[in-house]
Structure formats: C-alpha cells, structure tokens
Design a protein around this motif. Structure first.
Motif, PDB file in Angstrom:
ATOM      1  N   ASP A 106       0.830  -1.197   0.000  1.00  0.00           N
ATOM      2  CA  ASP A 106       0.000   0.000   0.000  1.00  0.00           C
ATOM      3  C   ASP A 106       0.869   1.254   0.000  1.00  0.00           C
ATOM      4  O   ASP A 106       2.102   1.186   0.090  1.00  0.00           O
ATOM      5  CB  ASP A 106      -0.945   0.004   1.206  1.00  0.00           C
ATOM      6  CG  ASP A 106      -0.209  -0.137   2.541  1.00  0.00           C
ATOM      7  OD1 ASP A 106       0.927   0.349   2.643  1.00  0.00           O
ATOM      8  OD2 ASP A 106      -0.766  -0.745   3.466  1.00  0.00           O
ATOM      9  N   LEU A 107       0.228   2.394  -0.119  1.00  0.00           N
ATOM     10  CA  LEU A 107       0.969   3.656  -0.204  1.00  0.00           C
ATOM     11  C   LEU A 107       1.646   3.993   1.116  1.00  0.00           C
ATOM     12  O   LEU A 107       2.675   4.676   1.125  1.00  0.00           O
ATOM     13  CB  LEU A 107       0.030   4.790  -0.618  1.00  0.00           C
ATOM     14  CG  LEU A 107       0.729   6.078  -1.050  1.00  0.00           C
ATOM     15  CD1 LEU A 107       1.483   5.868  -2.361  1.00  0.00           C
ATOM     16  CD2 LEU A 107      -0.280   7.223  -1.216  1.00  0.00           C
ATOM     17  N   ALA A 108       1.113   3.527   2.237  1.00  0.00           N
ATOM     18  CA  ALA A 108       1.781   3.749   3.524  1.00  0.00           C
ATOM     19  C   ALA A 108       3.160   3.106   3.519  1.00  0.00           C
ATOM     20  O   ALA A 108       4.122   3.669   4.059  1.00  0.00           O
ATOM     21  CB  ALA A 108       0.928   3.191   4.662  1.00  0.00           C
ATOM     22  N   ALA A 109       3.277   1.936   2.909  1.00  0.00           N
ATOM     23  CA  ALA A 109       4.581   1.271   2.816  1.00  0.00           C
ATOM     24  C   ALA A 109       5.515   2.037   1.894  1.00  0.00           C
ATOM     25  O   ALA A 109       6.720   2.106   2.136  1.00  0.00           O
ATOM     26  CB  ALA A 109       4.400  -0.163   2.329  1.00  0.00           C
ATOM     27  N   VAL A 110       4.967   2.620   0.841  1.00  0.00           N
ATOM     28  CA  VAL A 110       5.785   3.432  -0.072  1.00  0.00           C
ATOM     29  C   VAL A 110       6.361   4.636   0.671  1.00  0.00           C
ATOM     30  O   VAL A 110       7.545   4.974   0.527  1.00  0.00           O
ATOM     31  CB  VAL A 110       4.946   3.898  -1.277  1.00  0.00           C
ATOM     32  CG1 VAL A 110       5.700   4.932  -2.103  1.00  0.00           C
ATOM     33  CG2 VAL A 110       4.557   2.704  -2.148  1.00  0.00           C
ATOM     34  N   ILE A 111       5.524   5.296   1.455  1.00  0.00           N
ATOM     35  CA  ILE A 111       5.990   6.463   2.207  1.00  0.00           C
ATOM     36  C   ILE A 111       7.036   6.061   3.229  1.00  0.00           C
ATOM     37  O   ILE A 111       8.068   6.730   3.404  1.00  0.00           O
ATOM     38  CB  ILE A 111       4.782   7.159   2.872  1.00  0.00           C
ATOM     39  CG1 ILE A 111       3.879   7.769   1.803  1.00  0.00           C
ATOM     40  CG2 ILE A 111       5.255   8.227   3.855  1.00  0.00           C
ATOM     41  CD1 ILE A 111       2.561   8.291   2.331  1.00  0.00           C
ATOM     42  N   LYS A 151      -6.834   7.387   2.898  1.00  0.00           N
ATOM     43  CA  LYS A 151      -5.568   7.490   3.623  1.00  0.00           C
ATOM     44  C   LYS A 151      -4.583   6.551   2.944  1.00  0.00           C
ATOM     45  O   LYS A 151      -4.979   5.664   2.175  1.00  0.00           O
ATOM     46  CB  LYS A 151      -5.757   7.113   5.093  1.00  0.00           C
ATOM     47  CG  LYS A 151      -6.281   5.694   5.306  1.00  0.00           C
ATOM     48  CD  LYS A 151      -6.490   5.401   6.786  1.00  0.00           C
ATOM     49  CE  LYS A 151      -7.073   4.002   6.986  1.00  0.00           C
ATOM     50  NZ  LYS A 151      -7.318   3.711   8.420  1.00  0.00           N
ATOM     51  N   PRO A 152      -3.280   6.706   3.188  1.00  0.00           N
ATOM     52  CA  PRO A 152      -2.292   5.869   2.497  1.00  0.00           C
ATOM     53  C   PRO A 152      -2.520   4.371   2.678  1.00  0.00           C
ATOM     54  O   PRO A 152      -2.303   3.592   1.751  1.00  0.00           O
ATOM     55  CB  PRO A 152      -0.960   6.321   3.112  1.00  0.00           C
ATOM     56  CG  PRO A 152      -1.193   7.749   3.480  1.00  0.00           C
ATOM     57  CD  PRO A 152      -2.621   7.800   3.953  1.00  0.00           C
ATOM     58  N   GLY A 153      -2.971   3.947   3.856  1.00  0.00           N
ATOM     59  CA  GLY A 153      -3.175   2.528   4.094  1.00  0.00           C
ATOM     60  C   GLY A 153      -4.332   1.935   3.323  1.00  0.00           C
ATOM     61  O   GLY A 153      -4.441   0.712   3.205  1.00  0.00           O
ATOM     62  N   ASN A 154      -5.217   2.768   2.785  1.00  0.00           N
ATOM     63  CA  ASN A 154      -6.341   2.285   1.986  1.00  0.00           C
ATOM     64  C   ASN A 154      -6.098   2.440   0.493  1.00  0.00           C
ATOM     65  O   ASN A 154      -7.024   2.267  -0.305  1.00  0.00           O
ATOM     66  CB  ASN A 154      -7.629   3.012   2.376  1.00  0.00           C
ATOM     67  CG  ASN A 154      -8.177   2.535   3.703  1.00  0.00           C
ATOM     68  OD1 ASN A 154      -7.821   1.465   4.173  1.00  0.00           O
ATOM     69  ND2 ASN A 154      -9.026   3.345   4.323  1.00  0.00           N
ATOM     70  N   LYS A 164      -4.712   1.271  -6.308  1.00  0.00           N
ATOM     71  CA  LYS A 164      -6.154   1.075  -6.331  1.00  0.00           C
ATOM     72  C   LYS A 164      -6.771   1.461  -4.990  1.00  0.00           C
ATOM     73  O   LYS A 164      -6.267   1.084  -3.933  1.00  0.00           O
ATOM     74  CB  LYS A 164      -6.475  -0.382  -6.662  1.00  0.00           C
ATOM     75  CG  LYS A 164      -5.816  -0.848  -7.960  1.00  0.00           C
ATOM     76  CD  LYS A 164      -6.458  -2.081  -8.520  1.00  0.00           C
ATOM     77  CE  LYS A 164      -5.803  -2.432  -9.856  1.00  0.00           C
ATOM     78  NZ  LYS A 164      -6.559  -3.465 -10.586  1.00  0.00           N
ATOM     79  N   LEU A 165      -7.861   2.203  -5.063  1.00  0.00           N
ATOM     80  CA  LEU A 165      -8.604   2.570  -3.865  1.00  0.00           C
ATOM     81  C   LEU A 165      -9.283   1.336  -3.289  1.00  0.00           C
ATOM     82  O   LEU A 165      -9.842   0.520  -4.027  1.00  0.00           O
ATOM     83  CB  LEU A 165      -9.661   3.619  -4.188  1.00  0.00           C
ATOM     84  CG  LEU A 165      -9.243   5.088  -4.204  1.00  0.00           C
ATOM     85  CD1 LEU A 165      -8.181   5.346  -5.262  1.00  0.00           C
ATOM     86  CD2 LEU A 165     -10.452   5.981  -4.451  1.00  0.00           C
TER      87      LEU A 165
END
Length: 476
Positions: A106-111, A151-154, A164-165
């Motif tokens: 997810d995007l949280a991992a990217v950040i 949010k980044p985790g979603n 993807k959302l």
C-alpha cells in the motif's frame, strides 16, 4: 473419587471460523492464511481452485459496512484504479464474504520506504502516485460515491505498480436531483485517456469464472427474493442508525483488505457536547464520525452532517502533502488537537474564509484563541517547489467549495511539467504492506493511534463558559 484435574478449557473458535465451514466458499477457494483481522472484518489469502489465481477473501462482520462496500464496488467495477470485486457470498444468517483481487502492498509502505531512501521519493514517482490516486477518486466522484476514509493505508498497490482505492466500508452513494442510487449503473465510468498509457495499462486481470453461485445482484435467489433485493433490505435496515465505523479495528489495512481499520476513535467526539446522534442512511442525513482523524476534513471535525465529495478532496490534500514531505500534515492526537493543528496552519475559521461556517453544529461549542500568524501550508512543506505547494493548497482550504476537484487536478499544469510522471515500470515500492509496529523514524504517532478524544489534560489551558445553548470550551 477421581482426583484428576479437570480437562483444560478448549480454545474458543477463531472469530472468523465460519468462512472455513461454508460449503459454497470452500468448494471454490482454498483458504491459505489470515492476513488481516479487526473488529469488523477478517481477510484471508486464498487460491481459486478453478485456475489457481490468488485472491483475497474479506469476511465482513458488520452488515452495514458490507452493504456499503458491495454497493460501491459494484458501481465501480470497471474502474482501473479501484480494487476489483470478483464475486461475493452473503446469506441472511451469515457474514458477507467478498472475493477481491489480492494486492500485496500500500501507499503507507511506499511512504515508509521513501523515508529510508536517500533523497526520498523522486518528483516523477510522486506525480505517478498522485495521478493514479486522482483517477480513482475521480471515478468515485463521477459516480456520486464519497469514500470517506481516504488514507495511504487504503491505497493498495499491485505487483505492476497499479494503485487502487480500497476499503469502501464507510463509502456513501450521495443523493441529489436526478440521481438515484438504485439505478446508478446506467452510465459506466470511462477512464480519462490523458494518462492512460503510462498510468493504468492493462494488468493481468484475474480471470472470471462461473458466477452462478454468487449471492450478488441479479444472481441466485435467496429465500424467495433476489440477491439484489436481499442486499437492499439488509442495507436499509442497518442504515437506520449509522454505526460510525471509525473505531479501533486492529491491523487489517493490509494486502487486499480494504478493511475499516486503525482508526482509534470514540464513537462520539468528546467535544460535541451539544451535538445529537446523527443517523446516516442512504437517502438522508450523513454522520460526521467517519474517516481517520489525520485525514478528516474540518467540516467533519466541527460535526457537519451536510457534506459531499469535498471531504475526500481534503483527505487527498493530506495524502499528497505526506507523499511530498514523507510525514503526515496534521498528526492530531485527538479531534481537538487535530483542529488546533489545522488552525495553527490555516488560521482561525471565520466567515471571511468560509462563508456559512457559523452554521457548523459545533462551531459555537468550541473556540480557539486567535492565531495572529498562522504557519501556512508553505511552512509545512519546506523545501518543496512552488508548484507542489500550490497543488496541496488547492485542496487544503477551509471552504469545501474552493477545493479543486480530482478532474481539475488531473488537468493541472503541474503534471505536464518536467519531470513528468514516471512509467509504472519505473516505480519502486516494497513487496509487502507497512505494519504499524515497524520503526517510525519520523517520531510521529502511527496511523492506528488509539488515544481517546477525552484527554484534555495534554491540551493546555482552557476556558469553559456558559452559553445559551449550554457551554463552550476555548483552548489557548
């Protein structure tokens, strides 16, 4: 007399034991492991027996959340930047089980990974992630769907770099003149072709199989009524009172979970002393108690139940700022602290900056000391370019009517300037999701902040005064 000790108690069955015993599911899927768990859902990685494809099985224990997620994903089924729902199973006496595409990160991992890299995320990478997010949000808003928990985790990511959302358990289909949710599938979403080649190339779609056993729209009959009618009846009955799913739900925002998770909220904000319980039905009022605090729009923090897709646009601004700065923009520890952080950046909320703000339910309940010199978004994004700051400021503003739409941002000149968004093949991202117990080198609270909203002791001096409506609290 037998003096032997009593046998040890048997362990209680797992919360989601039923998924392993439902014949219509195990006949089609081999359940491999549970990859996420929370109060409202459990998620399993599974193998589809027909073709060996890996999928995610999401068992949702809350009827209202299940109804909303299925409803939204059915409408958005052809959207490339929304998690795919392959089929679902739902009977009146059992939890809904959604079969979703399996996404590893997810995007949280990217950040989080970007914080570890020298130089962070490149401008081209940031733009590519932003474009994909905007495409997904635009698809929702074109279909009058407000996500309410962006949010980044979603924001999940495929092995090919497609974002993807996910997690539509809090989504709402908005009602307005000329739009009826029951007939929403008449106009399929068409992807804007501006970024089609480099942004959302065809992925290796999981092939569909025979769906005659699917408890879905227009499918097998359930107890004498169609699956669609059963779904609508369930949703209507549970929408009479919104369950406000923004409460602690464990670590389930991972892989293809799309699960309401890590929210750390009380059902009712502690400062809403004069607010009434807000219902949240599909045809009537909304509730302000949605979303994750750090990404929650000011109108929600002030108790509004009259809002639209603009709450998602505020969340987008917070996500984009975090992509640029690799740390959250407003990491509030309570709803009061969240408002305080926003006001310190944007200044006090007045009729001059947001006409009509005096009508917000909790505007007269809480007031803050005057901020003479607000920091401004620029100070929060030090070192970023004027174009990047301008993009965030188009979303992070008090007046919802002033926030740029997703489509307007997709055509913003920021994305047509060098460096351009990189192709998906050049994106770098971790192979797994970001776990909340990993090191947080930035020193800020994790997303699943579980601090309550009732701890006023850490918020400094306050002044409580009597008003005609009750009392108000002023924080200095």
């Amino acid at each position: 007399m037998d003096q032997s000790p009593p046998p040890p108690p048997q362990p209680a069955p797992a919360k989601s034991w039923s998924i392993h015993t439902r014949p219509e599911i195990i006949a089609k899927y081999e359940i491999q492991e549970r990859v996420g768990s929370g109060a409202y859902a459990d998620v399993y990685r599974a193998r589809r027996l027909a073709d060996g494809a890996t999928v995610a099985l999401k068992e949702i224990h809350d009827y209202q959340s299940a109804f909303r997620e299925i409803d939204a994903l059915q409408i958005l089924q052809n959207c490339p930047n929304v998690v795919a729902l392959h089929e679902y199973f739902w009977r009146e006496d059992e939890d809904a089980v959604l079969v979703l595409e399996f996404l590893r990160t997810d995007l949280a991992a990217v950040i989080k990974e970007g914080k570890r890299r020298d130089g962070g995320l490149s401008a081209g990478e940031v733009k590519q992630w932003m474009v994909q997010i905007l495409c997904g949000v635009d698809a929702c808003h074109r279909n009058m769907i407000v996500h309410r928990d962006l949010k980044p985790g979603n924001l999940l990511i495929s092995d090919q770099g497609e974002l993807k959302l996910a997690d539509f358990g809090q989504a709402r289909i908005l009602m307005d003149q000329g739009f009826v949710a029951e007939d929403e599938n008449g106009q399929p979403y068409e992807q804007d072709t501006m970024y089609e080649q480099d942004t959302v190339p065809p992925s290796e779609a999981v092939p569909e199989v025979d769906s005659t056993s699917q408890e879905g729209y227009g499918s097998q009959k359930l107890g004498g009524i169609s699956g669609e009618e059963s779904l609508r009846d369930i949703g209507d009955s549970y929408d009479e009172v919104d369950k406000a799913v923004s409460i602690q739900d464990g670590n389930t925002s991972c892989f293809a979970t799309g699960t309401a998770s890590d929210l750390g909220e009380d059902v009712k904000s502690c400062y809403s002393f004069e607010a009434e319980e807000a219902g949240d039905d599909r045809r009537g009022s909304l509730t302000s108690c949605v979303g994750t605090r750090w990404f929650r729009a000011p109108e929600l923090l002030y108790g509004s139940t009259d809002y639209g897709v603009e709450v998602d646009l505020w969340s987008l601004g917070c996500i984009f700022a975090e992509l640029l700065n690799l740390q959250p923009l407003f990491p509030g520890t309570s709803d009061i602290d969240q408002l305080s952080r926003i006001i310190n950046v944007l200044g006090n909320l007045t009729e001059e900056v947001w006409p009509g703000c005096l009508n917000l339910p909790d505007y007269g309940t809480i007031s803050f000391a005057k901020v003479e010199n607000p920091m401004g978004v620029e100070a929060c994004l030090s070192g970023r370019t004027p174009d990047e700051i301008s993009l965030v400021k188009k979303l992070i503003c008090y007046d919802p009517a002033s926030r740029a739409t997703a489509m307007e941002l997709l055509h913003d000149e920021y994305f047509s300037k060098e460096p351009l968004p990189v192709p998906l093949s050049e994106l770098s991202f971790p192979s797994t999701h970001s776990r909340p117990d990993e090191d947080s080198s930035g020193g800020w609270h994790p997303y699943n902040d579980d601090g309550g909203d009732s701890d006023f002791d850490e918020l400094g001096p306050m002044n409580i005064r009597t008003t005609n409506a009750g009392f108000s609290i002023q924080f200095s």
